[in-house]
Design an enzyme around this catalytic site. Structure first.
Site, mmCIF file in Angstrom:
data_model
loop_
_atom_site.group_PDB
_atom_site.id
_atom_site.type_symbol
_atom_site.label_atom_id
_atom_site.label_comp_id
_atom_site.label_asym_id
_atom_site.label_seq_id
_atom_site.Cartn_x
_atom_site.Cartn_y
_atom_site.Cartn_z
ATOM 1 N N HIS A 1 -4.060 3.341 -3.450
ATOM 2 C CA HIS A 1 -4.079 2.882 -1.920
ATOM 3 C C HIS A 1 -3.468 1.464 -1.674
ATOM 4 O O HIS A 1 -2.476 1.064 -0.771
ATOM 5 C CB HIS A 1 -5.624 2.605 -1.592
ATOM 6 N N HIS B 1 -28.347 -15.652 24.856
ATOM 7 C CA HIS B 1 -27.396 -15.660 25.909
ATOM 8 C C HIS B 1 -26.849 -17.035 26.192
ATOM 9 O O HIS B 1 -25.946 -16.892 26.917
ATOM 10 C CB HIS B 1 -28.006 -15.003 27.159
ATOM 11 N N GLU C 1 -17.198 -4.259 24.851
ATOM 12 C CA GLU C 1 -16.343 -5.485 24.695
ATOM 13 C C GLU C 1 -15.491 -5.375 23.654
ATOM 14 O O GLU C 1 -14.293 -5.857 23.756
ATOM 15 C CB GLU C 1 -17.332 -6.744 24.263
ATOM 16 N N HIS D 1 1.054 -1.304 -0.169
ATOM 17 C CA HIS D 1 0.235 -0.058 -0.166
ATOM 18 C C HIS D 1 1.068 1.235 -0.114
ATOM 19 O O HIS D 1 1.280 1.453 0.924
ATOM 20 C CB HIS D 1 -1.019 0.129 1.420
#
Length: 649
Positions: free
Chosen positions: A272, A468, A406, A38
């Site tokens: 890029h 869950h 998280e 890149h």
């Protein structure tokens, strides 16, 4: 932070501009020579990186100096720029290493990897991770500053900065928002994020998918924001000086042109992710008045880049001389923990306690003996049992409150671990570990010593239902190289798991029950270190072996009683760590798996076919009901396990 300004003046702008130009085309040559990589971002950041060289306090002669500035590339695809800088600054990255970019066994892989390359602070994973890593480094430095106090001149011993270079992709990933929210909350004033605002992503103009007012977003999160032309050296220098003296975390928005210096391709997304072509590089060098020789760096440019090496060595020597004896002792205690000093809790055989609860007692015992041990939960400490009693809250204490974040929590802990002083843990419900997977994977690649506490480990979660109740997560993390996943059968085995984990140089996860489990006979560290061990043998000839982990071990023991009463010789193997079991020699495995083997686990557990003739596990998702009702509904009862064992025979 109130640090001195750089030594950039109007008089030395010409040499700094020359340094930036040669750095720009060195990056282009690195990518072109590899025919992979890149080039656009490194070329566009040349002035920013060169100016930053005059601000960084680093010592290439000692890359691990504690009070060094940290530089994190959140956009790891810009690795050609990082490697070029490390070479020019004087780290152990040679010109030959630059020429070996992206080749097998080189020090210069496609994305930066720790600890492979001297000077690389952390392995750069998916976009956005690096920003959260940088916040983690800043967390660690802020707590270290509290612990180490002042030097002999009554100045803070820890007074370095954390620099992070990021791009549009990093800011689009949600993890960056989570992490920066925490940075603003805690006023992490040594955190300086440099945003390479080139308005280009792989698909083209950034506006096709991103039109946020970035300045306002970061102001709302408690940052100070500075803006500059990313090709104006004095403007960049001014922004860096302002950021270093800010009283909050800083964002520098540097407007740049991707692929700058690439004739016909400047500003295009085509620069890029692919080499721009030798002809275009040569034309750019000619227009800039540079030598067309590949990998050419003039002696004067080398000299000015490597000035940071002598400056850093001098700064480190002064820092060492000003350390107090108490600070030296604190650093020694943090970096050389005495695990034998841990006074583990006692658990009584025959009683019952959830492994999440026993783990909470163990965490506190570790924390009391090990000053470097700290951590917290994603707003679930009361359920995860992860609060460290009488230990205070960050930044003055050991309890880290990550909030419901998280994604960022895992990546922050990678930064805390890589800082070099601390052993961090983080916690959530096991089903939410899915949100943490990218950072756990990066920790595993690095073998960073992070501990994951994942509770509510099975359908035993109960009434919260299928959303869950983890089913496939255990298999996922067992499949991850370099990660040890412990699922203890009871409180005593939990202690032995921690004894093994603390001495392992790799990340470790603890998968723990919500429901109470009977306390069994004490396990030993030596037994757990082999991944599995015989927890019940048979006096008669063994016809079947029951293999289980976690809450299913006690069920297997009850099933074994039923089978023995029917004159079926049965032994039970407890398997706290599948990965360690896989590493055992065949002779040991032959002692564990005698006759037919039935594996029992309240999860998908397909990996257990490696040792078992049949796996009795979950075939689908769970349901909403009491955990005990769900175990009975899905057949996890001693009677049904015994029935399955007989069918296998």
């Amino acid at each position: 932070m109130h640090t001195p300004p750089s030594m950039i003046t109007h008089e030395n702008i010409p040499i700094i501009a020359q340094m930036a130009q040669e750095l720009r085309y060195l990056c282009a040559d690195i990518v072109q020579n590899a025919n992979s990589g890149h080039p656009g971002t490194p070329m566009g950041l040349a002035e920013v990186a060169t100016t930053l060289s005059y601000h960084l306090r680093i010592n290439p002669k000692n890359p691990l100096w504690l009070n060094r500035d940290r530089l994190i590339f959140s956009g790891g695809h810009a690795s050609a720029l990082l490697y070029a800088l490390l070479h020019l600054w004087g780290f152990d990255v040679s010109l030959q290493d630059l020429q070996a970019f992206r080749t097998l066994h080189s020090k210069t892989p496609g994305h930066p990897e720790f600890p492979l390359t001297p000077g690389v602070e952390i392995t750069t994973g998916p976009l956005g991770q690096g920003i959260a890593n940088a916040v983690g480094f800043s967390f660690a430095s802020k707590y270290a500053k509290e612990l180490l106090g002042a030097n002999t001149h009554n100045k803070p011993i820890i007074d370095h900065n954390i620099y992070c270079i990021c791009g549009d992709g990093d800011l689009q990933e949600g993890i960056s928002y989570e992490a920066c929210s925490l940075a603003g909350l805690h006023k992490l004033d040594n955190l300086i994020i440099i945003y390479d605002s080139n308005a280009i992503t792989i698909e083209g103009d950034v506006k096709i998918a991103f039109n946020e007012q970035v300045r306002e977003r970061f102001l709302a999160q408690g940052f100070e924001v500075f803006e500059c032309d990313g090709h104006d050296i004095l403007a960049i220098d001014s922004a860096l000086n302002a950021a270093k003296n800010a009283k909050a975390p800083s964002l520098i928005i540097a407007t740049t042109i991707i692929g700058k210096g690439a004739p016909t391709l400047e500003g295009s997304h085509q620069t890029h992710g692919a080499p721009i072509g030798a002809d275009i590089i040569a034309q750019g060098k000619r227009e800039a008045g540079l030598s067309e020789e590949c990998f050419h760096i003039s002696e004067s440019v080398k000299f000015f880049f490597q000035a940071c090496m002598e400056r850093g060595a001098s700064l480190e020597a002064i820092w060492n001389n000003n350390l107090t004896p108490s600070a030296k002792q604190t650093i020694q205690n943090l970096t050389n923990p005495d695990f034998s000093a841990i006074d583990y809790p006692q658990f009584t055989q025959g009683e019952s306690i959830a492994t999440r609860a026993s783990n909470g007692k163990i965490l506190n015992a570790i924390s009391q003996a090990i000053p470097s041990f700290l951590g917290g939960s994603a707003d679930l400490a009361p359920s995860n049992n992860t609060h460290l009693i009488d230990s205070g809250d960050f930044p003055k204490g050991k309890n880290l409150h990550f909030g419901i974040r998280e994604h960022a929590m895992g990546a922050l802990c990678n930064g805390i671990a890589n800082y070099g002083l601390f052993l961090p843990f983080c916690a959530t419900f096991f089903v939410f570990s899915d949100y943490m997977s990218p950072s756990v994977r990066v920790a595993s690649i690095m073998r960073s010593k992070v501990f994951y506490i994942w509770t509510h480990d099975s359908i035993g979660v109960g009434e919260d239902g299928a959303t869950h109740e983890p089913i496939e997560q255990l298999s996922h993390f067992r499949a991850m190289p370099n990660l040890l996943t412990f699922r203890p059968a009871d409180a005593n085995e939990n202690i032995a798991c921690w004894q093994v984990a603390l001495e392992s140089n790799t990340p470790c996860a603890f998968v723990l029950s919500r429901q109470n489990l009977p306390i069994l006979a004490p396990s030993t560290k030596a037994q757990v270190a082999r991944g599995a061990y015989l927890i019940k043998s048979s006096e008669s000839s063994v016809q079947i072996t029951l293999l289980a982990s976690g809450s299913e071990v006690s069920l297997a023991l009850e099933a074994a009683k039923i089978l023995e009463e029917q004159n079926i010789g049965t032994q039970v193997v407890s398997m706290p760590c599948f990965e360690l079991l896989c590493a055992q020699e065949q002779d040991y495995l032959d002692t564990l798996f005698v006759g037919k083997t039935l594996a029992i686990e309240a999860a998908s557990a397909q990996e257990l076919y490696r040792f078992a003739h049949k796996v009795f596990g979950m075939q689908g998702f769970g349901c909403s009901a009491k955990g005990s009702d769900l175990f009975a509904h899905f057949g996890f009862s001693p009677e049904n396990i015994a029935k399955c064992a007989k069918e296998l025979l």
